[in-house]
Every structure is written in structure tokens, then in C-alpha cells.
Design a protein around this motif. Sequence first.
Motif, PDB file in Angstrom:
ATOM      1  N   GLU A   1       0.817  -1.206   0.000  1.00  0.00           N
ATOM      2  CA  GLU A   1       0.000   0.000   0.000  1.00  0.00           C
ATOM      3  C   GLU A   1       0.853   1.261   0.000  1.00  0.00           C
ATOM      4  O   GLU A   1       0.367   2.338  -0.273  1.00  0.00           O
ATOM      5  N   GLU A   2       2.116   1.164   0.346  1.00  0.00           N
ATOM      6  CA  GLU A   2       2.976   2.329   0.456  1.00  0.00           C
ATOM      7  C   GLU A   2       4.104   2.239  -0.557  1.00  0.00           C
ATOM      8  O   GLU A   2       4.457   1.179  -1.052  1.00  0.00           O
ATOM      9  N   GLY A   3       4.696   3.414  -0.840  1.00  0.00           N
ATOM     10  CA  GLY A   3       5.848   3.441  -1.713  1.00  0.00           C
ATOM     11  C   GLY A   3       5.478   3.253  -3.172  1.00  0.00           C
ATOM     12  O   GLY A   3       4.314   3.251  -3.558  1.00  0.00           O
ATOM     13  N   ILE A   4       6.496   3.126  -4.006  1.00  0.00           N
ATOM     14  CA  ILE A   4       6.317   2.961  -5.436  1.00  0.00           C
ATOM     15  C   ILE A   4       6.861   1.596  -5.834  1.00  0.00           C
ATOM     16  O   ILE A   4       7.995   1.246  -5.514  1.00  0.00           O
ATOM     17  N   VAL A   5       6.052   0.812  -6.525  1.00  0.00           N
ATOM     18  CA  VAL A   5       6.453  -0.514  -6.961  1.00  0.00           C
ATOM     19  C   VAL A   5       7.385  -0.383  -8.160  1.00  0.00           C
ATOM     20  O   VAL A   5       7.070   0.311  -9.133  1.00  0.00           O
ATOM     21  N   SER A   6       8.530  -1.023  -8.092  1.00  0.00           N
ATOM     22  CA  SER A   6       9.477  -1.016  -9.200  1.00  0.00           C
ATOM     23  C   SER A   6       9.365  -2.317  -9.986  1.00  0.00           C
ATOM     24  O   SER A   6       9.225  -3.400  -9.414  1.00  0.00           O
ATOM     25  N   TYR A   7       9.434  -2.187 -11.311  1.00  0.00           N
ATOM     26  CA  TYR A   7       9.411  -3.351 -12.192  1.00  0.00           C
ATOM     27  C   TYR A   7      10.735  -3.505 -12.928  1.00  0.00           C
ATOM     28  O   TYR A   7      10.786  -3.994 -14.056  1.00  0.00           O
ATOM     29  N   SER A   8      11.797  -3.116 -12.257  1.00  0.00           N
ATOM     30  CA  SER A   8      13.126  -3.252 -12.828  1.00  0.00           C
ATOM     31  C   SER A   8      13.467  -4.727 -13.032  1.00  0.00           C
ATOM     32  O   SER A   8      13.305  -5.544 -12.116  1.00  0.00           O
ATOM     33  N   GLY A   9      13.921  -5.072 -14.200  1.00  0.00           N
ATOM     34  CA  GLY A   9      14.285  -6.452 -14.499  1.00  0.00           C
ATOM     35  C   GLY A   9      13.140  -7.329 -14.960  1.00  0.00           C
ATOM     36  O   GLY A   9      13.367  -8.477 -15.368  1.00  0.00           O
ATOM     37  N   TYR A  10      11.900  -6.842 -14.885  1.00  0.00           N
ATOM     38  CA  TYR A  10      10.757  -7.618 -15.364  1.00  0.00           C
ATOM     39  C   TYR A  10      10.789  -7.662 -16.891  1.00  0.00           C
ATOM     40  O   TYR A  10      11.042  -6.651 -17.547  1.00  0.00           O
TER      41      TYR A  10
ATOM     42  N   GLU B   1      12.315  -5.891 -22.782  1.00  0.00           N
ATOM     43  CA  GLU B   1      13.498  -6.373 -22.075  1.00  0.00           C
ATOM     44  C   GLU B   1      13.491  -5.955 -20.610  1.00  0.00           C
ATOM     45  O   GLU B   1      13.883  -6.732 -19.729  1.00  0.00           O
ATOM     46  N   ASP B   2      13.057  -4.731 -20.332  1.00  0.00           N
ATOM     47  CA  ASP B   2      13.010  -4.232 -18.954  1.00  0.00           C
ATOM     48  C   ASP B   2      11.775  -3.356 -18.813  1.00  0.00           C
ATOM     49  O   ASP B   2      11.704  -2.264 -19.398  1.00  0.00           O
ATOM     50  N   LEU B   3      10.795  -3.821 -18.046  1.00  0.00           N
ATOM     51  CA  LEU B   3       9.514  -3.125 -17.961  1.00  0.00           C
ATOM     52  C   LEU B   3       9.652  -1.748 -17.332  1.00  0.00           C
ATOM     53  O   LEU B   3       9.005  -0.793 -17.763  1.00  0.00           O
ATOM     54  N   GLN B   4      10.496  -1.607 -16.314  1.00  0.00           N
ATOM     55  CA  GLN B   4      10.617  -0.306 -15.659  1.00  0.00           C
ATOM     56  C   GLN B   4      11.159   0.752 -16.620  1.00  0.00           C
ATOM     57  O   GLN B   4      10.722   1.909 -16.596  1.00  0.00           O
TER      58      GLN B   4
ATOM     59  N   ASN C   1       9.284   4.212 -17.528  1.00  0.00           N
ATOM     60  CA  ASN C   1       9.923   5.528 -17.457  1.00  0.00           C
ATOM     61  C   ASN C   1       9.788   6.276 -18.770  1.00  0.00           C
ATOM     62  O   ASN C   1       9.556   7.490 -18.789  1.00  0.00           O
ATOM     63  N   LEU C   2       9.913   5.554 -19.875  1.00  0.00           N
ATOM     64  CA  LEU C   2       9.754   6.177 -21.184  1.00  0.00           C
ATOM     65  C   LEU C   2       8.324   6.622 -21.399  1.00  0.00           C
ATOM     66  O   LEU C   2       8.062   7.692 -21.968  1.00  0.00           O
ATOM     67  N   GLU C   3       7.372   5.818 -20.961  1.00  0.00           N
ATOM     68  CA  GLU C   3       5.954   6.147 -21.107  1.00  0.00           C
ATOM     69  C   GLU C   3       5.598   7.410 -20.341  1.00  0.00           C
ATOM     70  O   GLU C   3       4.892   8.291 -20.827  1.00  0.00           O
ATOM     71  N   LEU C   4       6.097   7.517 -19.106  1.00  0.00           N
ATOM     72  CA  LEU C   4       5.702   8.611 -18.220  1.00  0.00           C
ATOM     73  C   LEU C   4       6.540   9.857 -18.414  1.00  0.00           C
ATOM     74  O   LEU C   4       6.103  10.962 -18.088  1.00  0.00           O
ATOM     75  N   GLY C   5       7.764   9.721 -18.914  1.00  0.00           N
ATOM     76  CA  GLY C   5       8.627  10.880 -19.061  1.00  0.00           C
ATOM     77  C   GLY C   5       9.256  11.248 -17.745  1.00  0.00           C
ATOM     78  O   GLY C   5       9.326  10.447 -16.800  1.00  0.00           O
TER      79      GLY C   5
ATOM     80  N   PHE D   1       0.445  -2.564 -22.072  1.00  0.00           N
ATOM     81  CA  PHE D   1      -0.138  -1.516 -21.236  1.00  0.00           C
ATOM     82  C   PHE D   1       0.736  -0.267 -21.185  1.00  0.00           C
ATOM     83  O   PHE D   1       0.258   0.807 -20.831  1.00  0.00           O
ATOM     84  N   ILE D   2       2.018  -0.394 -21.517  1.00  0.00           N
ATOM     85  CA  ILE D   2       2.962   0.712 -21.354  1.00  0.00           C
ATOM     86  C   ILE D   2       3.099   1.430 -22.691  1.00  0.00           C
ATOM     87  O   ILE D   2       4.153   1.453 -23.328  1.00  0.00           O
ATOM     88  N   LEU D   3       2.023   2.027 -23.158  1.00  0.00           N
ATOM     89  CA  LEU D   3       1.990   2.670 -24.459  1.00  0.00           C
ATOM     90  C   LEU D   3       2.765   3.990 -24.415  1.00  0.00           C
ATOM     91  O   LEU D   3       2.493   4.849 -23.565  1.00  0.00           O
ATOM     92  N   PRO D   4       3.740   4.196 -25.307  1.00  0.00           N
ATOM     93  CA  PRO D   4       4.511   5.446 -25.300  1.00  0.00           C
ATOM     94  C   PRO D   4       3.619   6.661 -25.528  1.00  0.00           C
ATOM     95  O   PRO D   4       2.595   6.588 -26.216  1.00  0.00           O
ATOM     96  N   ARG D   5       4.044   7.781 -24.981  1.00  0.00           N
ATOM     97  CA  ARG D   5       3.273   9.009 -25.105  1.00  0.00           C
ATOM     98  C   ARG D   5       3.066   9.414 -26.561  1.00  0.00           C
ATOM     99  O   ARG D   5       2.050  10.024 -26.904  1.00  0.00           O
ATOM    100  N   GLU D   6       4.026   9.060 -27.428  1.00  0.00           N
ATOM    101  CA  GLU D   6       3.931   9.436 -28.831  1.00  0.00           C
ATOM    102  C   GLU D   6       2.750   8.772 -29.537  1.00  0.00           C
ATOM    103  O   GLU D   6       2.336   9.207 -30.610  1.00  0.00           O
ATOM    104  N   GLN D   7       2.207   7.727 -28.925  1.00  0.00           N
ATOM    105  CA  GLN D   7       1.078   7.037 -29.542  1.00  0.00           C
ATOM    106  C   GLN D   7      -0.274   7.480 -28.984  1.00  0.00           C
ATOM    107  O   GLN D   7      -1.312   6.957 -29.398  1.00  0.00           O
ATOM    108  N   ILE D   8      -0.264   8.419 -28.051  1.00  0.00           N
ATOM    109  CA  ILE D   8      -1.544   8.900 -27.496  1.00  0.00           C
ATOM    110  C   ILE D   8      -2.408   9.501 -28.594  1.00  0.00           C
ATOM    111  O   ILE D   8      -3.576   9.140 -28.773  1.00  0.00           O
TER     112      ILE D   8
END
Length: 428
Positions: free
Chosen positions: A34-43, A111-114, A118-122, A389-396
Motif C-alpha cells: 500500500e505504500e511506496g512505489i512498486v518497481s518493475y526493474s528487471g521484469y 526487455e526491462d519493464l521499468q 519511465n519512457l511512457e511517463l517521461g 499496457f505501457i503505451l509510449p506518449r507518442e502514440q496517445i
Amino acid sequence: MRATTACAALLALALVIGSSRSLPLEENRKPRSEEGIVSYSGYKLFRTDVPLPQLPVVDSLDSSDGVDVWSWRYNDQRLEYELDVLTPPDAEQQVKQVFSDYQLNYQEVIEDLQSAINLELGDKESFWNRPGHPMTWERYHSTEDRKKYPAVSQTVLHHGYLHRNRYPHFKNISKSSTALAALSSKRGMGVPCTAMFILHRLVEFNWEDHEIINEFDWYILPLANPDGYEYTRHHDRLWRKTRSINPEMPGCVGVDANRNFGYRWMEGGSSSNPCSDIYAGPTSFSEPETRAIRDFLLKVYLSIHAYSQMWMLPWGFSQERPENYNDMYEVALNATAALEKSYGTKYRIGSIPELLYVATGGSGDYALGAVGIPYSFSLELRDLGRYGFILPREQIMPTANETYVGIKAMAQAVFEKLQVSNNTNTGA
């Protein structure tokens, strides 16, 4: 609204879930913090094709801690499912071993979800939006940004408090050109952007599309789950449920809203386990988000999700087709043909079990089966899994624009069918 029966149709473009319809066997999801930010590094995201006789492999995949099947896409020609499997680092070897044991070919899609997130959110300045920042279709905005958008703030209709005192709101665009504010989505953050773009086009460019505005009243719900949307922005990018508290199991939060509607509720493709991502709730319509949608009576109902590029028709609970399936299919053909002309994006058309799997308690089945709305559709927007689900901003903008073109064609096709029906009934 106009007096004729055909023109008295209400078109609801309701973004109910804004998430992929996750796999029906998903029972072992670990409760997220419930707290903090979940990291998906290495996923990593793997894609594999699973023939029907080998489909039980999904059980063994999903039993791996943290493994998440993002998408199922059924290929009726090859009689197999294409699965996108999100895999944490500590389960990668186990998943690859399952692929090897079942002789399943696979490819690494992300290759790496995180890094993709990061690219999606900027940068953080874009992620944590500044107060009063105008709406754009170049990044993913907060609910507060959306509420301050002029097309949204004209009129507000509340449908009850949610967990964090946010509201689901409908927006109404008709000859009065008013709009109401609504909040949320889950994993597919491009979905509410698309709904907001449709609102933008109908309000700010109404002279270009005056025919469909005159023919219909539009009720748009761009964000039906504000708590879930903000949680996915601030804490866990892959959160998919509401944020309601379960008194008996407070560590397992939320309900899958797209399995909470009161038509064929809990008859398959859902879970009674509060910790599951596809938990259908303690009762149908247990969530204020789904109750808000329940209270609208319409002629057309459209829910938008992500991802897989599908224009889906009822039923979700059964392989059987409703009596008016052919009418809905013809409308979908018109819509997807128009959509494809924009950027060449191809959509598949069919019932939910034909394209995915059996899923009960969805809003599309409820709209047709319980309320009697004659045209009920569920869309899965871009893409086919390259970003998921991680659609880049350029595709909005391309996603929003092509979807709007398709929905315009859908509205026109429905209007013409209603005119024919009205003339037949009146003997004209």
C-alpha cells in the motif's frame, strides 16, 4: 433531443475499465504494498503461442510468484492462444523452463519493464503534473488536470463518493454543449486520453462533426475509477482494480470492476478470492463505480480497454450469439474500416469468447442483457503487444484520433439502422 425515435438515441461512450481483460485463471497474485512505489526493474515480457491442448500450461505459469499473463488473443485459424507473459527476474528461469518443457516458441517483447514505464511517463515533472496545466495529448495527465480542462468543468454530475472522496462523473455533449467530469482507468493509461480526446473533438470542434452531435446525445465517462487511476500513477503502474477496502481481508484491496456488473455475475472467468486481480466483489454492483454506470439507460453502449486491437461484441458469458449479433457486427465493420483508414491499424471483430475467453459480470453483457441496449461494444485499443499496457506518449494522439474516427463511423451506422427500424415500425 429530437422527437423521432431514431434520433432519440443516447450514445454512451463509457470508459468503464480501461484495462486489459486479464486471464481467467489468475488466482495467485501476491498482494501489492500500500505504500511506496512498486518497481518493475528487471521484469520481462515474453510472448508465446500455446495450442489448445497445451493451454493448461497457463496454470503452471500463473502459479509462479509475480508472473502475470497480460493478454490472451485467440487465433481460430491456428487453434491457439497468443499469450503475453510478464515475468519477474526471480521467475525468469522457471518460465523459460515451462516454455521448453511444453516446446513453446517464445520471444522477448519488453526487455526491462521499468525502463518502458519511465519512457511512457517521461520525467517527474511530467508525471507529477503541475496544478492548472492544460490538457494535452502528449503525456498522461492527473485527474485534477482533467477536471480543470474547460470542456470538462462546465457541468458536474456526482454519482457517489469513492474511497478517496473522488467521484465518477458523466459528461453530456448534445446541442447544449455541456460536459461533466469523470475519473479513472487502470493499466491502460492511453484509454482515458482517448476518451478525453473524443470529448475534446465533440465540444471544441463541434462544427466539423455537427451531424453526429445532432443525431445523438453523447454521455462520456473518460475515467470511471479515479482511485485506481491515481494509485497506478503514484504507486503501482500495473494496478487494475478499484480501491475499496475489504473489511474481512484489508490487505487485499479492490474489485475488478469489469466483473462486478449484475448480469451473469460470477458464472465464469472471475474469482471470489479478494486477493485476485479478477475478484468480482462480494456482490454484484458492490462498487460505486459500477453503480454509477448502471443508472444510465441508452441506445448504444461502448466501453474502452487496452490492449489488443479488438472490437468485441456480446456475449462474454457464453459462446452463443445474441439475436441482433449481425446488426452489431455490421456496425463494427463500418467502424473498424473507417478506423483503419487513419493509420492502417487493423482491428479484429467478434464476441469476447471468440477473441479472448469467457468472462462474466462485464458491462457490455449487462448493457445488452439486463438493460436492453441494442448496440453494445467493448474495444481493446492499441497495440498488439509491442508495448502492451505501457503505451509510449507518442502514440496517445494517433490512438485517440483513429478511435474517434471509428466511433464517428459507428455512430453514423447505428443512426442509419435506427432510422430504418423507425420507418419500418411506422410504416413509412
